[in-house]
Design a protein around this motif. Structure first.
Motif, mmCIF file in Angstrom:
data_model
loop_
_atom_site.group_PDB
_atom_site.id
_atom_site.type_symbol
_atom_site.label_atom_id
_atom_site.label_comp_id
_atom_site.label_asym_id
_atom_site.label_seq_id
_atom_site.Cartn_x
_atom_site.Cartn_y
_atom_site.Cartn_z
ATOM 1 N N UNK A 11 8.651 1.278 0.666
ATOM 2 C CA UNK A 11 7.482 0.959 -0.149
ATOM 3 C C UNK A 11 7.908 0.174 -1.388
ATOM 4 N N UNK A 12 7.238 -0.933 -1.645
ATOM 5 C CA UNK A 12 7.503 -1.774 -2.813
ATOM 6 C C UNK A 12 6.337 -1.639 -3.786
ATOM 7 N N UNK A 13 6.531 -0.999 -4.934
ATOM 8 C CA UNK A 13 5.434 -0.811 -5.891
ATOM 9 C C UNK A 13 4.944 -2.143 -6.452
ATOM 10 N N UNK A 14 3.646 -2.233 -6.679
ATOM 11 C CA UNK A 14 3.077 -3.414 -7.309
ATOM 12 C C UNK A 14 3.453 -3.444 -8.782
ATOM 13 N N UNK A 15 3.509 -4.668 -9.302
ATOM 14 C CA UNK A 15 3.831 -4.823 -10.725
ATOM 15 C C UNK A 15 2.761 -4.198 -11.624
ATOM 16 N N UNK A 16 1.480 -4.226 -11.169
ATOM 17 C CA UNK A 16 0.408 -3.673 -11.999
ATOM 18 C C UNK A 16 0.177 -2.183 -11.767
ATOM 19 N N UNK A 17 0.987 -1.571 -10.888
ATOM 20 C CA UNK A 17 0.882 -0.146 -10.651
ATOM 21 C C UNK A 17 -0.310 0.277 -9.813
ATOM 22 N N UNK A 18 -1.017 -0.673 -9.225
ATOM 23 C CA UNK A 18 -2.229 -0.345 -8.481
ATOM 24 C C UNK A 18 -2.016 0.038 -7.038
ATOM 25 N N UNK A 19 -0.779 -0.066 -6.550
ATOM 26 C CA UNK A 19 -0.538 0.282 -5.157
ATOM 27 C C UNK A 19 0.899 -0.013 -4.764
ATOM 28 N N UNK A 20 1.156 0.119 -3.462
ATOM 29 C CA UNK A 20 2.469 -0.206 -2.912
ATOM 30 C C UNK A 20 2.278 -1.023 -1.643
ATOM 31 N N UNK A 45 -0.640 -2.646 2.678
ATOM 32 C CA UNK A 45 -0.677 -2.185 1.297
ATOM 33 C C UNK A 45 -1.547 -0.941 1.178
ATOM 34 N N UNK A 46 -1.107 -0.021 0.347
ATOM 35 C CA UNK A 46 -1.905 1.141 -0.037
ATOM 36 C C UNK A 46 -2.428 0.870 -1.441
ATOM 37 N N UNK A 47 -3.739 0.793 -1.556
ATOM 38 C CA UNK A 47 -4.358 0.407 -2.820
ATOM 39 C C UNK A 47 -5.054 1.629 -3.413
ATOM 40 N N UNK A 48 -4.640 2.015 -4.617
ATOM 41 C CA UNK A 48 -5.174 3.221 -5.253
ATOM 42 C C UNK A 48 -5.893 2.940 -6.570
ATOM 43 N N UNK A 49 -5.894 1.687 -7.011
ATOM 44 C CA UNK A 49 -6.514 1.364 -8.291
ATOM 45 C C UNK A 49 -7.031 -0.063 -8.255
ATOM 46 N N UNK A 50 -8.197 -0.280 -8.853
ATOM 47 C CA UNK A 50 -8.748 -1.625 -8.943
ATOM 48 C C UNK A 50 -7.841 -2.492 -9.809
ATOM 49 N N UNK A 51 -7.814 -3.795 -9.501
ATOM 50 C CA UNK A 51 -6.993 -4.683 -10.310
ATOM 51 C C UNK A 51 -6.854 -6.051 -9.686
ATOM 52 N N UNK A 52 -6.158 -6.927 -10.412
ATOM 53 C CA UNK A 52 -5.944 -8.297 -9.960
ATOM 54 C C UNK A 52 -4.942 -8.347 -8.812
ATOM 55 N N UNK A 53 -5.133 -9.328 -7.923
ATOM 56 C CA UNK A 53 -4.180 -9.597 -6.862
ATOM 57 C C UNK A 53 -3.136 -10.592 -7.361
ATOM 58 N N UNK A 54 -1.955 -10.530 -6.769
ATOM 59 C CA UNK A 54 -0.932 -11.530 -7.059
ATOM 60 C C UNK A 54 -1.375 -12.889 -6.534
ATOM 61 N N UNK A 97 -9.320 -10.373 -7.209
ATOM 62 C CA UNK A 97 -9.134 -8.994 -7.650
ATOM 63 C C UNK A 97 -9.897 -8.089 -6.699
ATOM 64 N N UNK A 98 -9.488 -6.819 -6.646
ATOM 65 C CA UNK A 98 -10.126 -5.856 -5.765
ATOM 66 C C UNK A 98 -10.643 -4.646 -6.520
ATOM 67 N N UNK A 99 -11.825 -4.147 -6.121
ATOM 68 C CA UNK A 99 -12.390 -2.916 -6.660
ATOM 69 C C UNK A 99 -12.595 -1.938 -5.518
ATOM 70 N N UNK A 100 -12.573 -0.639 -5.833
ATOM 71 C CA UNK A 100 -12.602 0.409 -4.816
ATOM 72 C C UNK A 100 -13.777 1.357 -5.060
ATOM 73 N N UNK A 101 -14.988 0.962 -4.658
ATOM 74 C CA UNK A 101 -16.162 1.788 -4.944
ATOM 75 C C UNK A 101 -16.211 3.097 -4.168
ATOM 76 N N UNK A 102 -15.472 3.191 -3.045
ATOM 77 C CA UNK A 102 -15.507 4.408 -2.228
ATOM 78 C C UNK A 102 -14.155 5.118 -2.185
ATOM 79 N N UNK A 103 -13.227 4.719 -3.049
ATOM 80 C CA UNK A 103 -11.932 5.390 -3.082
ATOM 81 C C UNK A 103 -10.802 4.543 -2.530
#
Length: 211
Positions: A11-20, A45-54, A97-103
């Motif tokens: 797993x490679x963590x994202x720079x913004x901490x929003x996923x791996x 990718x496992x996305x756990x937080x809304x944020x900008x994409x690379x 950018x991505x948002x996660x309205x349902x988790x």
């Protein structure tokens, strides 16, 4: 027959901490880094937080939600609701950018260098009676269910083992797949996948000089 085991990927963590991200494959294999030193890459990718994409300048992207219900993808200010198993293509140059309205969600990412390769993602339902081949330039990724892969021996259109006239499926050479394992395609002894569930077929085609 080459199988990429998802459980063995780092797993490679994202720079913004929003996923791996876990990388399944890239070309050329020797290329390093996450900022486009390669010509194409397939990852989950496992996305756990809304944020900008690379940003990936000069690249095209296809993203598919494969676990979870929904991601709201913003591309240059336009919002696109991405539902599970519905691939979406957009430019790596775009402000996204991505948002996660349902988790939390998990998504399959295909990135290709524009002008060099063209990438496609299809989601198919597997069958226990008719094997699905994975050809050269493709990856078959088990998204859900139970499946096994074996080296193909039948010509196209020939009876598939287990169907009428096809005899019993041979056990020799058959390998069970776990969720998110990827089968690397080949035109020699083309791998064939049988099972019940859903498979992502990622196809990467070189772009000819003429077009």
């Amino acid at each position: 027959m080459e199988i990429i085991r998802y459980a063995e990927l780092k797993a490679q963590p994202w720079r913004n901490g929003g996923g791996v991200t876990r990388e399944l494959a890239r070309h050329p294999r020797a290329a390093t880094g996450q900022d486009g030193a390669w010509d194409w890459r397939v990852s989950i990718a496992e996305v756990s937080k809304a944020g900008d994409f690379s940003s990936f300048p000069g690249m095209d992207r296809v993203i598919t939600v494969i676990d979870g219900e929904l991601m709201l993808l913003s591309v240059d200010g336009a919002e696109h609701p991405l539902e599970k198993y519905r691939p979406f293509r957009f430019s790596g140059d775009a402000d996204s950018a991505g948002a996660l309205p349902t988790g939390d969600i998990r998504d399959l990412n295909l990135i290709t260098r524009r002008g060099a390769f063209k990438g496609y993602t299809s989601i198919i339902e597997l069958s226990k009676k008719r094997a699905h081949p994975v050809f050269e330039g493709q990856l078959g990724i088990l998204l859900q269910g139970q499946a096994a892969v074996s080296p193909g021996t039948a010509d196209a259109g020939a009876p598939v083992p287990g169907e009428a006239g096809g005899g019993e499926p041979p056990e020799a050479g058959r390998v069970e797949l776990n969720r998110y394992d990827a089968v690397v395609g080949s035109d020699t002894a083309t791998p064939e996948i049988l099972g019940r569930g859903f498979l992502a077929v990622v196809s990467i085609d070189p772009v000819s000089d003429g077009g």
